[in-house]
Design an enzyme around this catalytic site. Structure first.
Site, short mmCIF file in Angstrom:
data_model
loop_
_atom_site.label_atom_id
_atom_site.label_comp_id
_atom_site.label_asym_id
_atom_site.label_seq_id
_atom_site.Cartn_x
_atom_site.Cartn_y
_atom_site.Cartn_z
N CYS A 72 0.54 3.39 3.21
CA CYS A 72 1.15 2.97 4.25
C CYS A 72 2.62 3.22 4.15
CB CYS A 72 1.12 1.26 4.42
SG CYS A 72 -0.63 0.76 4.43
N CYS A 128 0.97 -1.38 0.00
CA CYS A 128 -0.01 0.07 -0.15
C CYS A 128 1.07 1.34 -0.01
CB CYS A 128 -0.99 0.07 1.30
SG CYS A 128 -1.96 1.64 1.44
#
Length: 466
Positions: free
Chosen positions: A389, A386
């Site tokens: 993230c 991600c």
């Protein structure tokens, strides 16, 4: 929809760079004039139709048999055979990989003339228009008016038309389709069941209609724009999704002149050239779409988090660039890109530091069961693939260092793959990353409500709950 407008720029008299190879002249078939095209102004340029086929992968050039009988009645057999220029766009993409956006734009406009247009969304795509203007060649611009754009976007459209002396060619959604969607599901159904259906009606189908009148289009896609979907886009490609004027797979070419340009460099260019930009940018908006589905991004967020923010990070495409989305599969949850041989691509883990505890499934379950804890815990639910993230990794590691020895443990739990369903059911996972605080005297974790992921904001959250 027929496209009608050229810019008022004079014809380009010479190539921008000796490194840009001149294309071969195509056969001339007379002046090209769509039936519903208004008359050009006296300064406009009339283009002759230049036939150029797009070579699909592993396919022969498409033959248009429908023109043979009529041609045979007018010309000798040798003259009736249409000369078709075939281009290998994978090779061309390699040749232009290190070319500047201006060189790529010049190549695209030179190659396709009046059969190519710039897709303008009212955001950073204005850079494409400036590059086209700088080539000195005539160019066309089209835009999709979904009916739900911000007022600031419409204002920019008007400013762009006046600056470059052009008329943007607008395409609108089918009124009946929009009416049926709204009547059956309401104005904001996308908040409940995803944005794809609304985008399909308001954007994808109108775009499909617009592209049927072209042989190529120019987009503002960049490799650094979207997690998991745009990191491998070439500067030019055979469009994998849409069809062009000739119809069929491989009949449309897609140019991405700024594919290799960083977002900061695009903005440096815009400021240097003093071009008009959407006033929403000054309010924290980076990626701008429809008004209900776009918002400003906050410190520590990736630019695409301002689009469809209520959805998972991997769904940040509306369908206009569907070909970017790779087939994904990891334990049935779509979290790892597949290589051509079917094996899953590895993603290096993140949040690795001594100050961050790596929790297993058993560890996070124990935290959930404990009613009395010796220490409070802050836990990030993440996926290493991600981009959002990855974007907050630095601030989270700094949070771990600042809280070391404070009585608050900082931890991480990988919540994709097999753990995703559990995390959604038990840990309030909505999208990645999700942050939870486990107080000392409560079994229920508290979800971090903000999307500000700088260390100061995270510290304020933790300190407020101790």
């Amino acid at each position: 929809m027929a496209f009608a407008v050229t810019s008022s720029s004079a014809l380009h008299s010479s190539s921008l760079s000796s490194s840009i190879e001149q294309t071969k002249a195509a056969a001339q078939f007379g002046s090209f004039q769509p039936l519903d095209r208004p008359n050009f102004r006296s300064t406009a340029v009339n283009f002759s139709l230049r036939r150029c086929s797009v070579k699909p992968l592993n396919a022969e050039p498409k033959r248009n048999d429908s023109i043979v009988p009529s041609a045979a009645t007018l010309f000798a057999h040798a003259e009736a055979v249409e000369k078709v220029e075939v281009e290998d766009y994978e090779i061309l993409a390699e040749e232009l990989e290190n070319a500047s956006p201006l060189q790529i734009m010049d190549k695209a406009l030179d190659k396709f003339g009046n059969d190519i247009a710039i897709a303008f969304s009212g955001a950073e795509d204005v850079a494409l228009i400036e590059y086209a203007h700088l080539t000195g060649r005539p160019f066309r611009v089209f835009s999709l008016d979904t009916g739900r754009l911000n007022p600031e976007t419409y204002k920019l459209f008007d400013e762009v038309e006046k600056r470059y002396n052009i008329r943007i060619e607008y395409t609108f959604p089918d009124a009946t389709e929009v009416q049926d969607l709204v009547r059956s599901k309401g104005l904001f159904s996308f908040y409940e069941d995803g944005h794809q259906e609304c985008c399909r009606v308001r954007k994808v189908r109108p775009l499909r209609k617009a592209l049927k009148g072209l042989r190529a289009w120019i987009t503002g896609q960049r490799k650094d724009q979207s997690p998991g979907t745009r990191s491998e886009i070439p500067v030019v490609q055979v469009d994998p999704v849409f069809e062009g004027m000739d119809g069929g797979v491989g009949s449309l070419v897609k140019w991405n002149p700024v594919a290799n340009v960083k977002g900061n460099d695009v903005w440096t260019f815009l400021r240097t050239m003093n071009v008009p930009v959407n006033s929403l940018h000054a309010k924290g908006y980076v990626s701008i779409g429809c008004e209900p589905c776009t918002r400003a991004v906050l410190p520590g967020q990736h630019e695409r988090e301002g689009r469809w923010w209520w959805e998972d990070a991997k769904a940040k495409e509306c369908g206009l660039h569907k070909g970017n989305v790779k087939e994904e599969n990891l334990n049935g949850h779509g979290n790892s890109t597949l290589h051509a041989n079917g094996t899953a691509a590895a993603h290096a883990d993140i949040f690795d530091a001594r100050s961050v505890v790596n929790l297993s499934r058993v560890g996070i379950e124990n935290l959930l069961r404990l009613g009395e804890r010796k220490e409070a815990w802050v836990v990030v639910l993440y996926a290493p693939w991600c981009r959002f993230c990855q974007g907050m990794e630095g601030s989270y590691l700094e949070l771990g260092e600042k809280l070391s020895g404070s009585g608050v443990k900082v931890a991480k739990f990988r919540a994709d793959g097999e753990e995703k369903a559990f995390a959604q059911r038990e840990l309030q996972l909505g999208s990645f990353p999700t942050l939870l605080f486990f107080p000392k005297h409560s079994t229920r974790p508290i979800k971090y409500p903000s999307e500000k992921r700088d260390v100061e904001s995270l510290l304020a959250f933790v300190n407020a709950l101790q």
